[in-house]
Design a protein around this motif. Sequence first.
Motif, mmCIF file in Angstrom:
data_model
loop_
_atom_site.group_PDB
_atom_site.id
_atom_site.type_symbol
_atom_site.label_atom_id
_atom_site.label_comp_id
_atom_site.label_asym_id
_atom_site.label_seq_id
_atom_site.Cartn_x
_atom_site.Cartn_y
_atom_site.Cartn_z
ATOM 1 N N ARG A 191 14.043 1.242 -38.166
ATOM 2 C CA ARG A 191 14.296 0.785 -36.580
ATOM 3 C C ARG A 191 13.766 1.742 -35.714
ATOM 4 O O ARG A 191 14.175 2.001 -34.649
ATOM 5 N N GLU A 209 7.274 -4.961 -28.647
ATOM 6 C CA GLU A 209 8.426 -4.152 -29.286
ATOM 7 C C GLU A 209 9.709 -4.337 -28.548
ATOM 8 O O GLU A 209 10.849 -4.303 -29.000
ATOM 9 N N GLN A 210 9.667 -4.299 -26.970
ATOM 10 C CA GLN A 210 10.852 -4.117 -26.287
ATOM 11 C C GLN A 210 11.499 -5.464 -26.147
ATOM 12 O O GLN A 210 12.646 -5.586 -26.241
ATOM 13 N N ALA A 211 10.560 -6.546 -26.199
ATOM 14 C CA ALA A 211 11.293 -7.800 -26.368
ATOM 15 C C ALA A 211 12.076 -8.014 -27.586
ATOM 16 O O ALA A 211 13.313 -8.838 -27.767
ATOM 17 N N LYS A 229 3.648 -2.474 -26.832
ATOM 18 C CA LYS A 229 5.060 -2.212 -26.306
ATOM 19 C C LYS A 229 6.103 -3.092 -25.655
ATOM 20 O O LYS A 229 7.315 -3.262 -26.119
ATOM 21 N N LYS A 230 5.396 -4.178 -24.979
ATOM 22 C CA LYS A 230 6.113 -5.346 -24.731
ATOM 23 C C LYS A 230 6.687 -6.240 -25.542
ATOM 24 O O LYS A 230 7.981 -6.500 -25.492
ATOM 25 N N LYS A 236 4.525 6.736 -24.619
ATOM 26 C CA LYS A 236 5.745 6.997 -25.471
ATOM 27 C C LYS A 236 5.686 6.380 -26.959
ATOM 28 O O LYS A 236 6.762 5.821 -27.408
ATOM 29 N N PRO A 290 11.062 3.904 -33.458
ATOM 30 C CA PRO A 290 9.782 3.265 -32.620
ATOM 31 C C PRO A 290 8.531 3.058 -33.393
ATOM 32 O O PRO A 290 8.159 3.870 -34.363
ATOM 33 N N LYS A 329 -0.266 -1.402 -24.708
ATOM 34 C CA LYS A 329 0.841 -1.917 -23.718
ATOM 35 C C LYS A 329 1.408 -3.146 -24.059
ATOM 36 O O LYS A 329 2.611 -3.484 -23.896
#
Length: 270
Positions: free
Chosen positions: A14, A267-269, A264-265, A47, A16, A261
């Motif tokens: 888990r 991953e964040q979702a 990342k979106k 990041k 990043p 980018k």
Amino acid sequence: MQQVTVKDIKIGDRNPLVLIAGPCVIESEAVCLDTAKRIKEITARLKIPYIFKSSFDKANRLSVDSYRGPGLKKGLAVLEKVKQKINVPILTDVHCQKDIEAVSEVADIIQIPAFLCRQTDIVVSAARTGKAINIKKGQFLAPWDILPIIKKAESAGNKAIIITERGVSFGYNNLVTDFRALRIMRDFGYPVIYDATHSVQLPGGKGSSSGGQRQFVEGLSRSAIAFGCDGLFLEVHPDPDNAPCDGSNMIDIKTLERLLKQIKKIEQAL
């Protein structure tokens, strides 16, 4: 899941998503330094933990005339300079057992190439160095066939193991990705990386060399992250159309930030 720590980067469990990226093969010190610097700047902005990858010798080229790289001594000197000047961990591959000790003095991750993943002596010797090892699943293997290879590495007392999926042979001169493999291999307890650029390779597709379909890299990368993996492996070059090796499936560094980018979106979702 076993967490693998490389320098200050934690892979799996888990943590990043990590990026492993760089030119397929070392063609010059300047290209490696410039590429590593530019990728590090992009990943720092986003990041994303970053590990530089390039090969000092591509011993598994189809043709005897294909460019293989500068060799062990010169290649490791370039990788050491990238490591010191850009301050990034280094991943590189080994093609013979006798090179492993020298490689372990520079590389933070020793990679077992897909074609050699069943070579017991190479896997065990790499694991005995105590360095993290990245085992690329052979394009001729089912995902569950990776478990006995993991056991070989574990037999040397090493649990810093990463598995990389790079597509599976589908008829002649073609690879496909079965995303079920990501789940199957992660269930063995180690981080799994998705190699999007080698998954679009067309082995032997140009007759005396491999071809590729880099236009599919972005879609496959997004799909892998959505399906579930611990990072991406991308071969990246400032001018892939003129690269001496794997140019057809490497992506242009100018497109990298846009793709990351998107990643990342996703991953964040999740």
